[in-house]
Design a protein around this motif. Sequence first.
Motif, PDB file in Angstrom:
ATOM      1  N   ASN A  46      -7.887  -8.628  -3.051  1.00 23.31           N
ATOM      2  CA  ASN A  46      -9.297  -7.969  -3.041  1.00 23.31           C
ATOM      3  C   ASN A  46     -10.028  -8.205  -1.789  1.00 23.31           C
ATOM      4  N   LYS A  47      -9.141  -8.739  -0.641  1.00 23.55           N
ATOM      5  CA  LYS A  47      -9.701  -8.949   0.722  1.00 23.55           C
ATOM      6  C   LYS A  47     -10.944  -9.810   0.855  1.00 23.55           C
ATOM      7  N   ASP A  48     -10.912 -10.825   0.091  1.00 29.56           N
ATOM      8  CA  ASP A  48     -12.075 -11.964   0.274  1.00 29.56           C
ATOM      9  C   ASP A  48     -11.485 -13.251   0.950  1.00 29.56           C
ATOM     10  N   GLY A  49     -10.283 -13.046   1.613  1.00 22.84           N
ATOM     11  CA  GLY A  49      -9.791 -14.054   2.363  1.00 22.84           C
ATOM     12  C   GLY A  49      -9.134 -15.357   1.884  1.00 22.84           C
ATOM     13  N   ASP A  58       0.827  -1.216   0.210  1.00 21.80           N
ATOM     14  CA  ASP A  58       0.114   0.036  -0.083  1.00 21.80           C
ATOM     15  C   ASP A  58       0.919   1.168   0.057  1.00 21.80           C
ATOM     16  N   GLU A  81      -0.947 -12.464  -2.377  1.00 28.56           N
ATOM     17  CA  GLU A  81      -1.271 -11.632  -1.338  1.00 28.56           C
ATOM     18  C   GLU A  81      -2.989 -11.645  -1.700  1.00 28.56           C
ATOM     19  N   ASP A  82      -3.758 -11.356  -0.555  1.00 31.06           N
ATOM     20  CA  ASP A  82      -4.996 -11.147  -0.670  1.00 31.06           C
ATOM     21  C   ASP A  82      -5.275 -10.002  -1.285  1.00 31.06           C
ATOM     22  N   GLN A 116      -5.667   0.395   0.207  1.00 30.57           N
ATOM     23  CA  GLN A 116      -5.575  -0.626  -0.999  1.00 30.57           C
ATOM     24  C   GLN A 116      -4.180  -1.047  -1.331  1.00 30.57           C
ATOM     25  N   GLU A 152      -7.075 -13.330  -9.603  1.00 34.82           N
ATOM     26  CA  GLU A 152      -7.669 -13.420  -8.212  1.00 34.82           C
ATOM     27  C   GLU A 152      -8.256 -14.703  -8.096  1.00 34.82           C
TER      28      GLU A 152
END
Length: 394
Positions: free
Chosen positions: A370-373, A54, A367-368, A60, A389
């Motif tokens: 899109n922060k969906d786990g 970031d 790395e995640d 983000q 993704e």
Amino acid sequence: MKNKVNSSLWPLRIVLIASLMGLQWVSGQQGTSKHFKKTTITRDFISEGSAVADLNKDGQLDIVAGYYWFEAPNWTRHEMAPSRTFDPRKEYSESFLNLGMDVNLDGWDDVVVVDYPGKPGFWFENPKNKPGEWKRHIIADSVGISNESPGFIDMDGDGRPEILCGDVDKNQIIWLQAPLEKGQTEWKRYALSEENVPGTERYSHGIGYGDVNNDGIEDVVIKEGWFEGKTNKKSGDWIFHNTNLGEDCSHMQVFDVNGDGRNDVVSASAHKLGVWWHEQDQNEKFTTHLISSTTAQTHATIMADLDGDGRSEMISGKRFLAHNGNDPGDAEDPFLFYIEFTPDEKPYFKEHLIDDDSGIGLNITIEDMNKDGRPDIVIVNKNGVFLFENNIGK
């Protein structure tokens, strides 16, 4: 090896490969598995290294490729220092591996660049959203980083990665420790052992980190053998065990492939053909077994739990135009794939193809995004910059 076929025939070719090798492949659009969403950030050749961080502190994760960074979520290109696009059939880039981390502990992510083999590494200091060129710092004076597969590994257990590599000037395996205090800029150098050891020539291939002898202490592996780790990582007297761990390779992984309680070594050919596991017996002897011959030049590997079952898979692929199109197999499709390990079921592995038009560079970033786990995959190489993704299980 056959020449690259017309891209319109890719489904037929994939099905043929899968049927011959028992690969797990589910077709999607444009040669990408339906379990991954592919975004092509650019087709420019600007780096062979990738990183995420970031960089503008907007919450983000941005994508780093050499001297450039791509701002999420629209992937707007920014330049950290003057650079250019390279010709993938005539040139090498000035960036072979990348890492994003807060080097000087000022609260802002910086960018680490491992340059062409034999040159010192450096890092760009984040200007904290101020315009202009990013300040460049040499990582460690007079350390020419050798071995073409340096590792970004937390050697000292402080939660921050160090660089595990060779020193071409003193022919030692070393690790470079990131600054420990705010405001520091230079990394400290620690050697594993004496000078003139294997794996330290400018273009040496293959290095990894893991507990080979199951004593609870991490060791360092190279293709010529392994250095027995010490509780004091800075001791400088690691004992070298001469062992044949296969051909020139990329990042080496240490784990128990077949569930017998002994850790094995998995390696992938840097410029030829093959992914192997080197089985360790009760006498610390190794026997080599073939895992895959899907593609040549698997010049980077990384472990990650892509399917969420608690067990890590190994991601790799073809380094696109590694030597500017002059290697055997360079006309083959630039596959990206992962290997699932099944210690309770022979032959202990299953191969899954992700994409046929991306390949890999010299390091792979997980790395995640899109922060969906789920862990996602970022690839940068002579073929461009790509984000995959992960939708496995959706």
